[in-house]
Design an enzyme around this catalytic site. Sequence first.
Site, PDB file in Angstrom:
ATOM      1  N   SER A   9       0.828  -1.211   0.000  1.00 20.56           N
ATOM      2  CA  SER A   9       0.000   0.000   0.000  1.00 20.56           C
ATOM      3  C   SER A   9       0.860   1.259   0.000  1.00 20.56           C
ATOM      4  O   SER A   9       1.634   1.505   0.929  1.00 20.56           O
ATOM      5  CB  SER A   9      -0.915   0.005   1.225  1.00 20.56           C
ATOM      6  N   HIS A  34      -1.226  -1.104  -4.246  1.00 22.68           N
ATOM      7  CA  HIS A  34      -2.526  -0.689  -3.694  1.00 22.68           C
ATOM      8  C   HIS A  34      -2.480   0.818  -3.459  1.00 22.68           C
ATOM      9  O   HIS A  34      -1.584   1.322  -2.777  1.00 22.68           O
ATOM     10  CB  HIS A  34      -2.772  -1.440  -2.386  1.00 22.68           C
ATOM     11  N   ASP A  36      -4.592   4.020  -2.095  1.00 25.94           N
ATOM     12  CA  ASP A  36      -5.739   4.421  -1.271  1.00 25.94           C
ATOM     13  C   ASP A  36      -6.138   5.854  -1.574  1.00 25.94           C
ATOM     14  O   ASP A  36      -5.338   6.782  -1.399  1.00 25.94           O
ATOM     15  CB  ASP A  36      -5.354   4.341   0.210  1.00 25.94           C
ATOM     16  N   MET A  38      -8.718   8.824  -0.523  1.00 18.24           N
ATOM     17  CA  MET A  38      -9.603   9.232   0.586  1.00 18.24           C
ATOM     18  C   MET A  38     -10.100  10.657   0.361  1.00 18.24           C
ATOM     19  O   MET A  38      -9.363  11.491  -0.175  1.00 18.24           O
ATOM     20  CB  MET A  38      -8.841   9.168   1.902  1.00 18.24           C
ATOM     21  N   HIS A  67      -8.210   1.799  -4.433  1.00 18.26           N
ATOM     22  CA  HIS A  67      -9.234   1.623  -3.405  1.00 18.26           C
ATOM     23  C   HIS A  67      -9.845   2.987  -3.107  1.00 18.26           C
ATOM     24  O   HIS A  67      -9.192   3.832  -2.496  1.00 18.26           O
ATOM     25  CB  HIS A  67      -8.555   1.006  -2.168  1.00 18.26           C
ATOM     26  N   MET A  69     -12.033   5.338  -1.152  1.00 19.85           N
ATOM     27  CA  MET A  69     -12.766   5.562   0.097  1.00 19.85           C
ATOM     28  C   MET A  69     -13.426   6.933  -0.020  1.00 19.85           C
ATOM     29  O   MET A  69     -12.957   7.926   0.534  1.00 19.85           O
ATOM     30  CB  MET A  69     -11.802   5.483   1.287  1.00 19.85           C
ATOM     31  N   MET A 138     -12.442  -5.045   4.765  1.00 25.29           N
ATOM     32  CA  MET A 138     -11.566  -4.176   5.561  1.00 25.29           C
ATOM     33  C   MET A 138     -11.340  -4.820   6.928  1.00 25.29           C
ATOM     34  O   MET A 138     -12.306  -5.167   7.616  1.00 25.29           O
ATOM     35  CB  MET A 138     -12.192  -2.792   5.748  1.00 25.29           C
ATOM     36  N   ASP A 176      -7.429  -5.810   4.014  1.00 24.63           N
ATOM     37  CA  ASP A 176      -6.701  -4.541   4.019  1.00 24.63           C
ATOM     38  C   ASP A 176      -6.758  -3.963   5.425  1.00 24.63           C
ATOM     39  O   ASP A 176      -7.840  -3.646   5.917  1.00 24.63           O
ATOM     40  CB  ASP A 176      -7.374  -3.609   3.002  1.00 24.63           C
TER      41      ASP A 176
HETATM   42  C1  DX5 Z   1      -6.501   2.027   5.356  1.00 22.59           C
HETATM   43  C2  DX5 Z   1      -6.079   1.705   3.963  1.00 22.59           C
HETATM   44  C3  DX5 Z   1      -5.035   0.685   3.898  1.00 22.59           C
HETATM   45  C4  DX5 Z   1      -3.741   1.009   4.609  1.00 22.59           C
HETATM   46  C5  DX5 Z   1      -3.303  -0.241   5.330  1.00 22.59           C
HETATM   47  O1  DX5 Z   1      -7.647   2.789   5.330  1.00 22.59           O
HETATM   48  O2  DX5 Z   1      -7.178   1.267   3.168  1.00 22.59           O
HETATM   49  O3  DX5 Z   1      -4.760   0.266   2.556  1.00 22.59           O
HETATM   50  O4  DX5 Z   1      -2.697   1.419   3.743  1.00 22.59           O
HETATM   51  O5  DX5 Z   1      -2.208   0.060   6.125  1.00 22.59           O
HETATM   52  P1  DX5 Z   1      -1.571  -0.974   7.162  1.00 22.59           P
HETATM   53  O6  DX5 Z   1      -1.093  -2.147   6.368  1.00 22.59           O
HETATM   54  O7  DX5 Z   1      -0.471  -0.171   7.772  1.00 22.59           O
HETATM   55  O8  DX5 Z   1      -2.657  -1.339   8.133  1.00 22.59           O
HETATM   56 ZN    ZN Z   2      -6.792   0.306   1.103  1.00 21.61          ZN
END
Ligand code: DX5
Ligand code: ZN
Length: 218
Positions: A9, A34, A36, A38, A67, A69, A138, A176
């Site tokens: 990620s 990956h 993310d 947000m 991903h 969010m 999640m 994740d």
């Molecule tokens: C959290 C993200 C994850 C995050 C996971 O909201 O969707 O992808 O990067 O991080 P770790 O592996 O540190 O929990």
């Molecule tokens: Zn994620």
Amino acid sequence: MEPSILAPSMLAADHTRLADEIAALEQTGAQWLHIDIMDGHFVPNLTFGPQTVADLRPKSKLFFDVHLMLDNPQDYVEAFISAGAEQVTIHVEPEYDIAPTLDRIRKLGAKPGIAFNPKTECQAIEPYLDRIDIALAMTVQPGFGGQSFDENVLAKTARLDQWRTERGLNFRIQVDGGINRETARQCRNAGVDTFVAGTAFFKAEDRNEFLRAIEAMS
Ligand code: DX5
Ligand code: ZN
């Protein structure tokens, strides 16, 4: 079950030198990245936009696993796919037309995925299983890296695995949040084949070895 895939990620990388971080992780032999996204509404944090993905795209052959969010993912799928996303995962929790959005992701040439939070029952994504390539369970409340794994999710991934077999479907099952060697092993035993890891990958003493350990799990 499909072979295990690790998706490091980008959230846990140094954001001032993303291109270098990604080049280094590609050297480990990782196949996926990956990413993310947000919006500060669906989750209380902000990360990257389509421009980040577009600028990274020509620098990497990694499979871009994006991903979203977001409260309004339906308004952003085109932008991320044009930018180079190869898979786009949207959440089941916000109010919007989920099935048409999944179908639009596929029509635009990317693989559609559906994600659900630890407090959401897996039945919430059941109506969409025949139109997705990946189901994302999640294992932390989304928004931040470095949180600890919620083992209550294991019963849900096992149920997804059961539905997948019974219905002859072949979507991947991804987790994740809080994934390390130990929690990955627990997840693998509960039907999971795809592992996102931020902190555990970027902070690993030996990233190659971490990747191999995850992808060797049967
Ligand atoms: C959290 C993200 C994850 C995050 C996971 O909201 O969707 O992808 O990067 O991080 P770790 O592996 O540190 O929990
Ligand atoms: Zn994620």
